[in-house]
Scaffold this active site. Structure first.
Site, short mmCIF file in Angstrom:
data_model
loop_
_atom_site.label_atom_id
_atom_site.label_comp_id
_atom_site.label_asym_id
_atom_site.label_seq_id
_atom_site.Cartn_x
_atom_site.Cartn_y
_atom_site.Cartn_z
N GLY A 248 64.27 8.06 57.39
CA GLY A 248 64.98 9.33 57.50
C GLY A 248 65.68 9.78 56.24
N PRO A 291 61.42 3.75 55.14
CA PRO A 291 61.26 5.08 54.56
C PRO A 291 59.81 5.54 54.57
CG PRO A 291 61.50 3.44 52.83
CD PRO A 291 61.64 2.71 54.13
N ARG A 293 58.90 9.60 54.32
CA ARG A 293 58.96 10.82 53.52
C ARG A 293 59.46 10.54 52.10
NH1 ARG A 293 59.90 15.50 56.23
NH2 ARG A 293 60.71 14.25 57.93
N ARG A 330 53.52 21.82 58.99
CA ARG A 330 54.98 21.71 59.09
C ARG A 330 55.70 23.07 59.14
NH1 ARG A 330 57.95 19.65 55.72
NH2 ARG A 330 59.42 18.61 57.11
N CYS A 361 43.24 31.46 62.48
CA CYS A 361 43.44 32.59 63.38
C CYS A 361 44.71 32.43 64.18
CB CYS A 361 42.24 32.72 64.32
SG CYS A 361 40.96 33.70 63.58
N TYR A 390 53.62 13.78 55.96
CA TYR A 390 53.40 14.55 57.18
C TYR A 390 52.57 15.82 56.93
CZ TYR A 390 57.06 11.30 58.45
OH TYR A 390 57.77 10.15 58.63
N1 PLP Z 1 60.87 4.84 61.44
C1 PLP Z 1 60.76 5.50 62.61
C2 PLP Z 1 60.96 4.75 63.86
C3 PLP Z 1 60.45 6.86 62.65
O1 PLP Z 1 60.34 7.50 63.82
C4 PLP Z 1 60.24 7.56 61.43
C5 PLP Z 1 59.90 8.99 61.42
O2 PLP Z 1 59.73 9.65 62.37
C6 PLP Z 1 60.35 6.84 60.23
C7 PLP Z 1 60.67 5.50 60.27
C8 PLP Z 1 60.13 7.51 58.90
O3 PLP Z 1 61.02 8.52 58.69
P1 PLP Z 1 61.05 9.30 57.30
O4 PLP Z 1 59.65 9.65 56.97
O5 PLP Z 1 61.90 10.48 57.56
O6 PLP Z 1 61.64 8.35 56.31
#
Ligand code: PLP
Length: 443
Positions: A248, A291, A293, A330, A361, A390
């Site tokens: 996150g 991690p 993202r 997204r 479309c 993503y």
């Molecule tokens: N771990 C869990 C359980 C998740 O649900 C997520 C994303 O949904 C992540 C890790 C990765 O999150 P991020 O890509 O935001 O670092």
């Protein structure tokens, strides 16, 4: 557009990533094309690993492969010493095919099927992150049948939710994931797990949200998990060896996004662990994070060719590219914002404000509303930044549009890591049963 990693504008006024001119990449691979700055991915992995090393705690940094899961990516993160979080048989299969060490794979998901559990046990993965009691009993039954012992973390919801600049402390968390600490189901989950003959409870897992720019939510989650650990130790005599704090960590997509440095997130977490767990257990737990993202997000750029446009005087000008919500869902899903540059004329002054439309479309198939660019014409190249996470992993074949290829660039080299889908791929799984093929046309 903000230039991430090795991206720069070269003397020809072209965007260059990893020492590769994107005009050449278009000639070599076509568009749309996902371009991944390999050096930036490796740098981000190193930032996590080094920050944890500095903390002195035992740790694992598991790349959340849901962000972008292809074999070359698994190989790169493996080389950087990461573990891997997978959520499905497809992600697990990809990792295994890439030769990722199974012992460093963690299996997530709120509805793992019996087949997926068997596959993961047979592969010898390091840990299951168990989401609920149904899964717990299924896992025990399969492990018993195979006569193997499997490591388990329980996913708990600590009553903290965080997104960008906000975090909230919630009471009983309304979430499809995990065992709630607040209502006692997490405690029950630990107790039930401890009684299973073939499950080894390592500890707990908590993931509080996405695109988080502040540390307070993580610190509060650590505190709540530590309080829970204390209750479990007192009541059940069980000590957690591992605490996984999920992913996150935020990244910069557009102006106004203010992520912290990786080292700042990690320090805040590890300091909080030292503060809150020192009171409970003599040996601090091993800390895992996941991690996704923040490993690959800003390392990705999508290159498009501009096609048509539609100017509505006094309203707006739409500029259409040869991709859209099929390669980047997204904006349509989450109203996400992106920045873009005219990649073949990047030194030219911005002349007009346009909105970038996809070719699907759907009126909602818009990639960017209101971006300032030089006057755009058909055949120009548009690069959208920060599409590493993503995007490919959420891509679809809506309108039977082919998924783009993915190229890794580094030090002037460009290598395809996923081929662009062919038209044959599009119909590859289609069948027309004889019963239908033979049917006479009725008038
Ligand atoms: N771990 C869990 C359980 C998740 O649900 C997520 C994303 O949904 C992540 C890790 C990765 O999150 P991020 O890509 O935001 O670092």
């Amino acid at each position: 557009m903000f230039l991430h990693g090795t991206s720069k504008i070269n003397d020809s006024g072209h965007l260059e990533i990893g020492g590769c001119d994107v005009v050449d990449l278009k000639a070599k691979f076509g568009t749309p094309l996902y371009i991944v700055d390999e050096q930036l991915v490796r740098q981000r992995c190193k930032e996590y690993v080094e920050a944890f090393q500095a903390s002195g705690l035992k740790f694992q940094v598991a790349y959340a492969s849901k962000a972008f899961c292809v074999m070359a990516m698994c190989t790169v993160v493996e080389q950087e010493g990461m573990s891997l979080d997978v959520v499905s048989e497809g992600e697990l299969y990809t990792a295994i095919q890439a030769g990722f060490p199974a012992a460093r794979i963690h299996f997530h998901g709120n509805n793992k099927t019996p087949d997926e559990i068997e596959m993961a046990i047979d592969a010898g993965i390091g840990c299951f992150v168990v989401d609920n009691l149904v899964e717990l009993h299924l896992l025990q039954a399969i492990a018993l049948e195979k006569n193997v012992h499997v490591n388990v973390l329980l996913r708990v919801t600590p009553g903290v939710e965080a997104h960008t600049h906000e975090y909230i402390s919630t009471g009983q968390t309304d979430s499809k994931f995990g065992f709630d600490i607040g209502n006692g189901s997490a405690y029950e989950g630990v107790e039930v797990t401890s009684k299973q003959s073939h499950l080894e409870l390592l500890g707990v897992h908590s993931h509080i949200g996405s695109q988080i720019f502040e540390v307070e939510g993580f610190q509060l989650a650590v505190q709540k998990v530590a309080e829970f650990a204390q209750g479990v130790k007192t009541g059940l005599g069980i000590v957690f060896k591992v605490v996984n704090l999920g992913g996150g960590f935020g990244i910069r997509y557009v102006d106004g996004d203010t992520p912290l440095k990786v080292s700042q997130y990690v320090k805040a977490i590890t300091d909080a662990v030292k503060e809150h767990f020192a009171k409970i257990q003599s040996e601090l737990p091993e800390i895992w994070v996941e991690p996704g993202r923040s490993i690959v997000g800003d390392a990705g750029t999508t290159l498009y060719t501009v096609g048509t446009n539609k100017n509505i005087p006094g309203v707006r000008k739409y500029v259409a590219v040869d991709g859209g919500m099929t390669d980047n869902p997204r904006p349509a899903l989450y109203q996400s914002h992106y920045e873009a540059v005219l990649a073949n004329r990047a030194l030219e002054e911005a002349q007009e404000t346009v909105s970038i439309a996809g070719k699907c479309c759907e009126s909602g198939d818009m990639l960017i509303w209101d971006v300032k660019l030089p006057e755009v014409t058909s055949g120009d190249l548009l690069a959208v930044a920060c599409t590493g996470a993503y995007n490919y992993s959420m891509a679809s074949n809506y309108n039977r549009i082919r998924r783009p290829g993915v190229v890794f660039v580094k030090d002037g080299q460009s290598d395809l890591v996923v081929k662009r889908e062919s038209l044959q791929d599009i119909v590859g799984n289609d069948l027309v049963p004889e019963r239908i093929a033979k049917q006479a046309v009725t008038k």
